[in-house]
Design a protein around this motif. Structure first.
Motif: not given
Lengths: 187, 198, 188
Positions: C104-105, C149-153, C165-170
Motif C-alpha cells: 500500500a506504501q 497490497a496489489t499483485l502485479l503480474v 495485470a494489477e490484482i487488488a489483494l484482500p
C-alpha cells in the motif's frame, strides 16, 4: 493600421507555400521513419502461403517439406506430446543462416504452441531416435550448411490432448518475412 | 553603403563577443568544478565496526573480518587448502524495490594482492548465496573472497562503502532510479586469524 | 506603462507554463510503460499474451519444502506471503516471468528467489495455451507491507507497452501461520 496592398504574385507564392507545407511534413515523416516501416514489414507475419500435403515450399533460403506430425504419447495429466519432422533443402546458405527460426503448431482458432526447449523424454525414447540427435530448427539454421544440403529438422511439442488432430505446422523465418508457410497435414 | 557595412561589422563583433564570453564562462565554470574536485580532501569519514551507516540505497554495518579455510559459511574446509577472507555485515535495502546490486556496496581499497576481485555474498539466514535484498528486511550477510594460493593474507582490511542517490526522474528515460555511486565512508578492520591446521 | 506590465505578465505566464510542462509532462518511461489491467482476487484477467487469476493469499512465518531431494526450511525477518494463482498463455506459448507484491506504501517486492526448486512455483515453466498452470508465488515482506497490497503480474519486471495485470489483494488477512509445508498445500 491601413490595409497593405498585396500583389497577386506574392499571394500565389503564399498559396504555394501553404500547400507545400503538408507535403514537406509528409516527406519528413517518410524520411524519418522509412527504416522503421521497413523493419516492421520484415518482422511481421502478414502473408501465409498454404503448402499442400507432401509438397515442398521455398522460404528463407531453403525448400521446406513436412515429413510428418504425429502424437508420440499422452501424459496422465491430459497433455499430448507431439513430434514434428521437417526436411529442408538449402538453396541460399546466407539467407538460411539468419536466426531465429519460428516453427510452431497453430490451431484453427489462432492459438500457437512453441516447441519445447528440451525435447520431451517421450520423443527421445522413440526407437528410431535412440542414439541419434536430430537438430531442432534453430540448431539447423545455426549449423550454417552449404547450398544443396538436405537437413532433417525435428521439434517436440506439448499441447492439450484433443488439439493434436487440429493443429498445423507454421514456419516463419526472418529472411522470409512478411511471408510464412502453413503446411497441410497429409491424410 | 558604408553605414550598412558598419552596422554589419558591429553586429558581427557583438555576436562574436557574446559567443566568446559564453565560451570563456563555460570554461571557467568547468575548470572551477574540476579544481574543486581536485581540492576535495581524499579523506573519507571513518566508519567504526558495528556502526550502522545510511548509504542512500543501503543501510550497512560492518562487523568482523577474518581469515578462514571455508569457501562458504557452513561448509567444510576447502579441499585444496585454499584460504578465504570472510567479512560479516548487516545490509538493509532502503529503496522501494527488491534489489540485487549489493555487490557494489563495498570495495577493498587499497586492493589486497591475491584477493579474488568479485567475492560471493552469502545470506546467513539460509547459508545460501544471496540473490536479492527485499526492501525493509535487513539481513546478516557474509562476504567471502578467495585468496590466491601462496598470497600473503592481509593484517587489516580497508573497505570503502559506496553510496548512491535517488533520482525520481533520470535524464534519459524519466524513470526513477539510483545514481551517482561514490565512496562515502571507509572502515579499517583487523583481520582475525584462525589456526591453520597443518 | 500598461504595456510594460503586459510584457511582464506574458513573461511570467510563459515561465509558469514552461515549468508546469516540465514538471507534469509524462516522461518517456511513463508513456512507454506498462499497460495496466486491473481486477480483484478471484477474477480472471486476460491480457495481451496471458491470462491470470489470483485465488488466495496465505501468510506464514516459516515455510518448509523439498527441493532437489533435500528438506529445506526457510524463516524470515518479516513474513512470507503466498499467492495461489492460475496462469495460462493466450494466444501463444509465453514466459510470464514477473510477479510483484506492491505494498500500500508503494514498495515493490519481487517474488522471493529463496525457493528455487520448490514445487509448483509459477514463473518457472513456460506457459502453453489450453494448459493452465495452477501454482504459487512466494513473497517475503515486512509485516507493515501486508495490508492493502496489489499483485502485479507481467511478462517482465518492467513491461514496456505490454500488459501488467494489477490484482487488488484482500485489505485484511489472517494472522500468519507459524509454519506451512508447501507439499501439503491445497491448491484447488
Amino acid at each position: 493600421m491601413s490595409e497593405a496592398v498585396v500583389s497577386p504574385s506574392v499571394l500565389r507564392m503564399r498559396r504555394i507555400s501553404l500547400w507545400a507545407l503538408p507535403m514537406a511534413l509528409a516527406l519528413g515523416i517518410v524520411l524519418q521513419s522509412h527504416e522503421n516501416a521497413w523493419e516492421w514489414w520484415r518482422s511481421r507475419e502478414l502473408f501465409a502461403r498454404e503448402v499442400p500435403a507432401s509438397t515442398a515450399a521455398s522460404l528463407g533460403g531453403a525448400d521446406w517439406k513436412l515429413m510428418g506430425l504425429r502424437r508420440v504419447a499422452e501424459r496422465a495429466d491430459g497433455r499430448a506430446v507431439m513430434l514434428l519432422d521437417m526436411e529442408a533443402v538449402v538453396r541460399d546458405p546466407e539467407a538460411f543462416a539468419v536466426l531465429p527460426c519460428r516453427l510452431v503448431l497453430e490451431a484453427p482458432d489462432g492459438r500457437r504452441w512453441s516447441p519445447q526447449f528440451l525435447t520431451p523424454s517421450e520423443v527421445n525414447r522413440l526407437p528410431e531416435r535412440r542414439g541419434r540427435t536430430i537438430p531442432t530448427c534453430t540448431q539447423a539454421l545455426a549449423s550454417k550448411p552449404t547450398a544443396g544440403v538436405t537437413l532433417r529438422v525435428s521439434e517436440g511439442f506439448v499441447l492439450p490432448a484433443g488439439m493434436d488432430r487440429q493443429v498445423r505446422p507454421v514456419l516463419s523465418l526472418p529472411a522470409g518475412r512478411p511471408h510464412y508457410l502453413r503446411f497441410e497435414i497429409p491424410g | 553603403m558604408i553605414v550598412s557595412w558598419l552596422a554589419g561589422l558591429r553586429q558581427a563583433i557583438s555576436s562574436k563577443l557574446t559567443i566568446g564570453i559564453g565560451g570563456l564562462l563555460a570554461l571557467a565554470i568547468t575548470s572551477g568544478q574540476s579544481l574543486l574536485e581536485a581540492l576535495e580532501p581524499p579523506v573519507l569519514p571513518a566508519l567504526a565496526a558495528g556502526t550502522p551507516l545510511d548509504a542512500g540505497r543501503w543501510r550497512i554495518a560492518l562487523h568482523e573480518a577474518r581469515l578462514t579455510t571455508q569457501s562458504r559459511p557452513d561448509g567444510p574446509p576447502a579441499p585444496d587448502g585454499a584460504q578465504f577472507l570472510a567479512l560479516d555485515l548487516d545490509v538493509g535495502n532502503r529503496s522501494s524495490e527488491t534489489d540485487n546490486t549489493f555487490a557494489r556496496i563495498l570495495i577493498v581499497d587499497p586492493p589486497v594482492e591475491g584477493l579474488q576481485p568479485s567475492p560471493t555474498f552469502w545470506l546467513m539466514r539460509d547459508k545460501a548465496m544471496l540473490s536479492a535484498l527485499q526492501p525493509g528486511l535487513p539481513e546478516r550477510v557474509q562476504v567471502i573472497w578467495r585468496l590466491a594460493p601462496g598470497a600473503k593474507p592481509p593484517e587489516r582490511l580497508r573497505l570503502v562503502v559506496n553510496g548512491e542517490t535517488f533520482k525520481p526522474r533520470d535524464n534519459l528515460l524519466a524513470a526513477p532510479g539510483w545514481f551517482n555511486r561514490k565512496p562515502i565512508a571507509a572502515a579499517t578492520l583487523p583481520v582475525a586469524r584462525v589456526e591453520v591446521k597443518p | 506603462m500598461s504595456g510594460a506590465f503586459a510584457k511582464l505578465g506574458a513573461l511570467v505566464l510563459a515561465a509558469v507554463l514552461l515549468v508546469g510542462m516540465q514538471r507534469y509532462t509524462p516522461g518517456y518511461a511513463e508513456i512507454t510503460g506498462p499497460i495496466p489491467l486491473t481486477g480483484k482476487i478471484g477474477e480472471t484477467l486476460t491480457g495481451r499474451t496471458f491470462s491470470v487469476r489470483a485465488d488466495k493469499v496465505l501468510l506464514a512465518e516459516r515455510l518448509r519444502f523439498k527441493a532437489y531431494g533435500r528438506e529445506v526450511e526457510r524463516d524470515t525477518g518479516g513474513v512470507f506471503a503466498l499467492v495461489i494463482a492460475a496462469l495460462e498463455a493466450q494466444p501463444a506459448s509465453v514466459n510470464v516471468g514477473s510477479a510483484i507484491w506492491r505494498s500500500a506504501q508503494g514498495a515493490r517486492f519481487v517474488a522471493s528467489p529463496r525457493f528455487q526448486g520448490a514445487p509448483r512455483l509459477l514463473g518457472t515453466d513456460r506457459l502453453e495455451p489450453g494448459l493452465p498452470q495452477r501454482g504459487l508465488v512466494i513473497f517475503e515482506i515486512p509485516r507493515e507491507s501486508v495490508a492493502g497490497a496489489t499483485l502485479l503480474v507481467a511478462a517482465s519486471r518492467w513491461p514496456r507497452l505490454d500488459t501488467q495485470a494489477e490484482i487488488a489483494l484482500p485489505a485484511t488477512l489472517d494472522t500468519p501461520a507459524p509454519l506451512i509445508d508447501l507439499s501439503e498445500l491445497a491448491y484447488e
